[in-house]
Design a protein around this motif. Structure first.
Motif, short mmCIF file in Angstrom:
data_model
loop_
_atom_site.label_atom_id
_atom_site.label_comp_id
_atom_site.label_asym_id
_atom_site.label_seq_id
_atom_site.Cartn_x
_atom_site.Cartn_y
_atom_site.Cartn_z
N TYR B 35 2.82 24.75 -9.84
CA TYR B 35 2.86 25.76 -8.76
C TYR B 35 4.25 26.23 -8.60
O TYR B 35 5.36 25.71 -9.57
CB TYR B 35 2.57 25.24 -7.36
N GLN B 37 7.18 27.74 -5.82
CA GLN B 37 7.42 27.74 -4.34
C GLN B 37 8.57 28.54 -3.93
O GLN B 37 9.57 28.35 -4.49
CB GLN B 37 7.22 26.47 -3.58
N GLN B 41 7.48 29.82 1.76
CA GLN B 41 6.18 29.86 1.54
C GLN B 41 5.39 28.65 0.92
O GLN B 41 6.17 27.74 0.85
CB GLN B 41 5.98 31.03 0.42
N GLY B 42 4.11 28.76 1.07
CA GLY B 42 3.53 27.59 0.51
C GLY B 42 3.47 27.70 -0.88
O GLY B 42 3.68 28.98 -1.73
N PRO B 43 3.14 26.70 -1.88
CA PRO B 43 3.10 26.64 -3.26
C PRO B 43 2.02 27.64 -3.73
O PRO B 43 1.05 27.74 -3.18
CB PRO B 43 2.83 25.12 -3.49
N PHE B 45 -0.24 28.59 -6.96
CA PHE B 45 -0.79 28.25 -8.08
C PHE B 45 -0.58 28.94 -9.20
O PHE B 45 -0.58 30.24 -9.31
CB PHE B 45 -2.53 28.25 -7.84
N TYR B 48 -3.80 25.24 -14.40
CA TYR B 48 -4.40 23.61 -13.96
C TYR B 48 -4.82 23.39 -15.68
O TYR B 48 -5.24 24.36 -16.39
CB TYR B 48 -5.64 23.93 -13.14
N ALA B 55 -7.44 24.81 -18.13
CA ALA B 55 -8.96 25.00 -17.64
C ALA B 55 -8.76 26.39 -16.98
O ALA B 55 -9.67 27.21 -16.72
CB ALA B 55 -9.51 24.15 -16.88
N ASP B 56 -7.44 26.71 -16.34
CA ASP B 56 -7.27 27.85 -15.52
C ASP B 56 -5.87 28.40 -15.50
O ASP B 56 -5.00 27.63 -14.85
CB ASP B 56 -8.05 27.77 -13.92
N SER B 58 -4.94 31.30 -14.53
CA SER B 58 -4.80 32.86 -13.93
C SER B 58 -3.79 33.04 -12.95
O SER B 58 -3.60 34.23 -12.76
CB SER B 58 -6.25 32.96 -13.06
N LEU B 91 6.87 23.35 -8.98
CA LEU B 91 6.36 22.13 -8.60
C LEU B 91 5.28 21.75 -9.53
O LEU B 91 4.39 22.36 -10.01
CB LEU B 91 5.83 22.04 -7.28
#
Lengths: 110, 113
Positions: B35, B37, B41-43, B45, B48, B55-56, B58, B91
């Motif tokens: 992530y 940050q 703000q929030g983390p 994405f 993954y 797998a992702d 994006s 993170l």
């Protein structure tokens, strides 16, 4: 596209008060919802994880509820203490992504 | 047991340079997340991993960002031709599986001058 909103953005309460933090999300197709705590300059600490099949989870003075159909979760903190002062983040996981809200900054006054 | 660790804790670089950020997940955790940050703000994405595979991915902002996890444990986030807008806290988190509790590292604060 999943969007997560947390209200209020900031909250200041006197010690001993019970309080509720709110989280809403736009897509109900989630695996789980997590509440985290973040202290200034630190990483995130997991508080509670609610799976999509569950309605609530409890840990000590914390209780989190999940209503998938309405896209809402609440974090209830009982008998708040100055040590509870931190930013509280809500995160929803669906597919492989986890989407966070911007957080609620909580200040508990002694 | 040991938690998630990230190195370095702080990285200052100049615009245009290449950087690598490392994440050591909790032993036995097959899922790993990166992530970013920004202040207040929030983390956000980024990517993954399930085992060795992404797998992702994006959430990676553009092709200057790349991440690997060759043996299904340690992961490295690589940023080429850094820009000032890349400055943030990066993170890393790991979990047993996709729907389990995520455990976060302390983060790497990247500053691009």
């Amino acid at each position: 596209k999943q969007e997560v909103t947390q209200i209020p953005a900031a909250l200041s309460v006197p010690e001993g008060e019970n309080l509720v933090l709110n989280c809403s999300f736009t897509d109900s197709a989630i695996y789980n919802l997590q509440w985290f705590r973040q202290d200034p300059g630190k990483g995130l600490t997991s508080l509670l994880l609610i799976q999509s099949s569950q309605r609530e989870q409890t840990s000590g003075r914390l209780n989190a509820s999940l209503d998938k159909s309405s896209g809402r979760s609440t974090l209830y903190i009982a008998a708040s203490q100055p040590g509870d002062s931190a930013t509280y983040l809500c995160a929803v996981s669906g597919g492989f992504k986890t989407i966070f809200g911007a957080g609620t900054r909580l200040f508990v006054k002694a | 047991g040991a938690g998630v660790s990230q190195t370095p804790s702080n990285k200052v670089t100049e615009k245009g340079k290449y950087v690598e950020l490392r994440c050591d997940p909790i032993s036995g955790h097959t899922a790993l997340y990166w992530y970013r940050q920004s202040l207040g703000q929030g983390p956000e994405f980024l990517i993954y991993f399930q085992g060795t595979g992404a797998a992702d991915d994006s959430g990676l902002p553009n092709d200057r960002f790349f991440a690997v996890r060759p043996e299904g444990s340690v992961s490295t986030l690589k940023i080429q031709r850094t820009e000032r807008g890349d400055s943030a806290v990066y993170l890393c988190a790991s979990s047993f599986g996709q729907s389990d509790t995520q455990y976060f590292g302390p983060g790497t604060r990247l500053t691009v001058l």
